[in-house]
Design an enzyme around this catalytic site. Sequence first.
Site, mmCIF file in Angstrom:
data_model
loop_
_atom_site.group_PDB
_atom_site.id
_atom_site.type_symbol
_atom_site.label_atom_id
_atom_site.label_comp_id
_atom_site.label_asym_id
_atom_site.label_seq_id
_atom_site.Cartn_x
_atom_site.Cartn_y
_atom_site.Cartn_z
ATOM 1 N N LYS A 158 33.354 41.315 41.499
ATOM 2 C CA LYS A 158 32.083 41.870 41.019
ATOM 3 C C LYS A 158 30.968 41.617 42.029
ATOM 4 C CE LYS A 158 33.336 41.135 36.173
ATOM 5 N NZ LYS A 158 33.728 42.449 35.690
ATOM 6 N N CYS A 176 35.042 44.552 26.324
ATOM 7 C CA CYS A 176 35.645 43.222 26.072
ATOM 8 C C CYS A 176 34.668 42.315 25.343
ATOM 9 C CB CYS A 176 36.106 42.565 27.367
ATOM 10 S SG CYS A 176 37.369 43.495 28.213
ATOM 11 N N ASP A 211 29.552 31.144 32.053
ATOM 12 C CA ASP A 211 30.284 32.304 32.568
ATOM 13 C C ASP A 211 29.319 33.053 33.493
ATOM 14 O OD1 ASP A 211 31.251 34.832 33.026
ATOM 15 O OD2 ASP A 211 31.907 35.203 30.969
ATOM 16 N N GLN A 270 28.498 37.939 35.517
ATOM 17 C CA GLN A 270 27.456 38.965 35.687
ATOM 18 C C GLN A 270 26.170 38.373 36.259
ATOM 19 O OE1 GLN A 270 28.119 42.092 35.389
ATOM 20 N NE2 GLN A 270 30.026 42.034 34.225
ATOM 21 N N HIS A 310 31.884 37.774 26.559
ATOM 22 C CA HIS A 310 33.049 38.568 26.977
ATOM 23 C C HIS A 310 34.289 37.869 26.419
ATOM 24 C CE1 HIS A 310 36.088 40.088 29.830
ATOM 25 N NE2 HIS A 310 35.239 41.037 30.167
#
Length: 412
Positions: free
Chosen positions: A226, A366, A200, A203, A123
């Site tokens: 999220k 993104c 990261d 997700q 991303h």
Amino acid sequence: MVNSINDVRRDFPILNQRVNDERLAYLDSAATAQRPQPVLKALMHFYEHDNANVHRGVHTLAERATADYEEARQKVQHFINAASPNEIIFTKGCTDGLNLVAATYGEQNIHAGDEIVVSIMEHHSNLVPWQQLAIKKHATLKYIGLTSDGELDMAAARKQITDKTKIVAVTHASNVLGVVNPLKQLAQLAHQHGAVIVGDGAQAVPHMPVDVQNLDVDFYAFSGHKMMSPMGIGVLYGKADLLRTMPPYQYGGEMIGEVHRSQSTWANIPFKFEAGTQNVAGAVGLGAAIDYLQGLGMANVQAHEQSLVNYLLPKLEALPYVTVYGPQNPRHHTGVIAFNLAHLHPHDVATALDMDGVAVRAGHHCAQPLMEELGVVATARASFYIYNNQQDADQLIKAIKETKEFFNGGTF
Ligand code: PLP
């Protein structure tokens, strides 16, 4: 509060509405999740009973708000199995956390000739901060590519990560391909070469059990929104030994030890990185979201999404005019599925699906370098969360078939 993942929907009043006169099928949780009633109630309770600024007051409300805030930090610590609450920094979100690492650790440790390694599926939030740091420091940014099946190419990773590498920054789960990357193996590889690894988790944390000590990541960032908390709150995990050596990110109140006319000292971690008034209600909401997820069990959350992918993916792949990106094997797929419909622009597809009450995302997500790698400018993307069910998947398939009929009279 519900006890089983099969009846969570009743906790999400927003899902109980019609869109364009159709039942709402919300398939955009990778962009932002919906909030369950216990999270909404926790926010109301905070503002109705405890609201005050934290850490600097001695009155009862200030003490209560501080206790709420620090309790939320401990919930995060246990949720991701960090060794100490001091390793949990509250941020505005995942992007903010990643920028923090680039602007502090990166600024301090990257020098001309060094290498930073990212993957092609990042991303922009886990790419642009490193790209700009590399430009500024005359360092080199290197990419790990994909296998033919759309997974991270570990053979390429072994070539790209060398003794020149100082930082490896890789997403735990892709927001486009729906793959989970072997972060633990990458951490081992990075450490063998004396580099740090930044994960990261935007997700991943909302969707699967995550244990930062087991992964052995040095830094790990994610967003609250999220995983059903309010927007504007996120977390950066960092190993305490590293955090202690890093300079502050921002200067001002809360983050200082002492301030004199010509010099200042910094507070201990994590407060050194939390300048100014913090998003206390957001942290409280994140704590409530964690309670909710733990009530369901993260293994159950993951299994639920997996079962929906197992249900949807073969149905999508059976449509000859649909291209699915990422691994074709449902066992390798998270609840994120990117796809295109023949030559139709994904924005047109998403608009048509919305007419049938189906909310999906369309665009480059993104991740423009990944789009280039896939040879597309954009895709549509459906993403599942705990409140989705087979009816949502069926509604998507039906809407896709209707979209095909609508455009070109179904001639492709
Ligand atoms: N990383 C990944 C993989 C994401 O999917 C996202 C958001 O979609 C981000 C980072 C950025 O998160 P935020 O915009 O909440 O900071």
